[in-house]
Design an enzyme around this catalytic site. Structure first.
Site, PDB file in Angstrom:
ATOM      1  N   ASP A 292     -10.347  -3.565  -4.264  1.00 38.95           N
ATOM      2  CA  ASP A 292      -9.344  -2.604  -3.801  1.00 38.95           C
ATOM      3  C   ASP A 292      -9.429  -1.341  -4.655  1.00 38.95           C
ATOM      4  O   ASP A 292      -9.295  -1.410  -5.877  1.00 38.95           O
ATOM      5  CB  ASP A 292      -7.952  -3.228  -3.917  1.00 38.95           C
ATOM      6  CG  ASP A 292      -6.837  -2.316  -3.431  1.00 38.95           C
ATOM      7  OD1 ASP A 292      -7.119  -1.188  -2.998  1.00 38.95           O
ATOM      8  OD2 ASP A 292      -5.673  -2.745  -3.488  1.00 38.95           O
TER       9      ASP A 292
ATOM     10  N   SER B 100       0.824  -1.195   0.000  1.00 36.00           N
ATOM     11  CA  SER B 100       0.000   0.000   0.000  1.00 36.00           C
ATOM     12  C   SER B 100       0.867   1.258   0.000  1.00 36.00           C
ATOM     13  O   SER B 100       1.599   1.495  -0.958  1.00 36.00           O
ATOM     14  CB  SER B 100      -0.953  -0.040   1.202  1.00 36.00           C
ATOM     15  OG  SER B 100      -1.962   0.927   1.080  1.00 36.00           O
TER      16      SER B 100
ATOM     17  N   HIS C  52      -8.192  -4.905  -0.171  1.00 41.66           N
ATOM     18  CA  HIS C  52      -6.962  -4.214   0.202  1.00 41.66           C
ATOM     19  C   HIS C  52      -6.652  -4.501   1.671  1.00 41.66           C
ATOM     20  O   HIS C  52      -7.524  -4.411   2.531  1.00 41.66           O
ATOM     21  CB  HIS C  52      -7.135  -2.706  -0.010  1.00 41.66           C
ATOM     22  CG  HIS C  52      -5.869  -1.933   0.165  1.00 41.66           C
ATOM     23  ND1 HIS C  52      -5.036  -1.615  -0.898  1.00 41.66           N
ATOM     24  CD2 HIS C  52      -5.270  -1.417   1.263  1.00 41.66           C
ATOM     25  CE1 HIS C  52      -4.006  -0.941  -0.454  1.00 41.66           C
ATOM     26  NE2 HIS C  52      -4.118  -0.801   0.860  1.00 41.66           N
TER      27      HIS C  52
END
Length: 315
Positions: A258, A163, A288
């Site tokens: 996501d 991320s 995610h």
């Protein structure tokens, strides 16, 4: 595109909803950090036992950067040095720390049979852009310069993160290519955030607003960036770099549910078009953040093993 969560991912999502946890955008940054820290005990698998876990303080212009070195039980080399992965944790540049990603770093050390150094870069909003990027670059340079003392083969040094950490890994790769060094063997980008414009289709699909919701992403962005002008800076949005030619081999992981899915997939394709060797892995039924949830999601542990195998292939 239609997104259907895998049964285990759907069960985890239901549990999060039923727990009634407050949305991050309703919290202060310190409150969000505390909430995130508590959640890891419910989602992280048991930590693998390692022979050496060492706390480090990396010198940097703005003060020492905390880091943690993980050495595997069975390194793949026995000549006194080991391949290594510099890892940057996720958390929207606002939350997360060495402890939030301790287990996954241990897993990567085991599965990749290499040293992992996790970097605790400065967080926003106390330290806005480009503080996190500056720390990531400085830490990687220091690790490379002190590789021998750390037991690392500088010629086999890779970077990675999930991320926001994937964003920082991509930024470090660009900075290294453009003269700040060092030479890198590979980059692992786990559902990376690479474009703060947030105009890709997956940013507006209702099915992708799972755990990492569209409003939470905006909350992270507003905490990290100083203003709209930062969106166009490649140190914030690596996809905005003029060229991706000459970057190290990449492993890019994306998840179906996501908001960052499409920008990660596009970045992987742009790397390919620039002549970079790219391995991609898509988990269509995951959301995610699943990568660190190996206690609840078997596919998280599969992802760790596959990344470890890819890192072994770098030498």
């Amino acid at each position: 595109m239609p997104v259907v969560l895998d049964p285990d991912a759907a069960a985890v999502y239901r549990a999060f909803l039923e727990a009634g946890r407050p949305a991050y955008e309703t919290l202060t940054a310190p409150e969000a950090r505390a909430d995130y820290a508590r959640a890891r005990f419910a989602t992280n698998p048991e930590p693998p036992d390692l022979p050496h876990v060492t706390e480090l303080a990396i010198p940097a212009p703005q003060g020492a950067i905390p880091a943690r070195l993980y050495a595997p039980k069975e390194p793949r080399r026995h000549d006194g040095v080991s391949p290594a992965l510099v890892f940057f944790h996720g958390g929207g540049w606002v939350i997360g720390d060495l402890d939030s990603h301790d287990v996954v770093c241990r897993q990567l050390a085991v599965e990749g049979a290499l040293i992992v150094i996790s970097v605790d870069y400065r967080l926003a909003p106390e330290h806005k852009f480009p503080a996190a990027a500056d720390d990531a670059i400085a830490a990687t340079q220091w690790i490379a310069a002190n590789a021998r003392e750390l037991g690392i083969d500088a010629a086999c040094l890779s970077i990675g993160g999930d991320s926001a950490g994937g964003n920082l890994a991509a930024v470090v790769a660009l900075a290294a290519r453009d003269g700040d060094g060092p030479a890198l063997a590979g980059q692992v980008l786990i559902y990376p955030a690479v474009d703060f414009a947030m105009t890709h289709g997956s940013h507006s699909e209702p099915e992708t607003s799972v755990l990492l919701t569209h409003s939470v992403i905006r909350w992270f962005r507003d905490h990290y960036l100083n203003g709209a002008a930062d969106i166009h800076d490649w140190r914030a949005s690596p996809a905005r770099a003029a060229s991706l030619i000459g970057l190290p081999p990449a492993y890019v992981l994306t998840a179906g549910a996501d908001p960052l899915r499409d920008e990660g997939a596009e970045y992987a394709e742009r790397l390919r078009q620039a002549g970079v060797s790219v391995a991609t892995r898509h988990y269509p039924g995951q959301f995610h953040g699943f990568f660190t949830m190996g206690k609840l999601l078997p596919q998280a542990n599969i992802a760790v093993r596959e990344i470890g195998s890819w890192l072994k292939g770098l030498g």
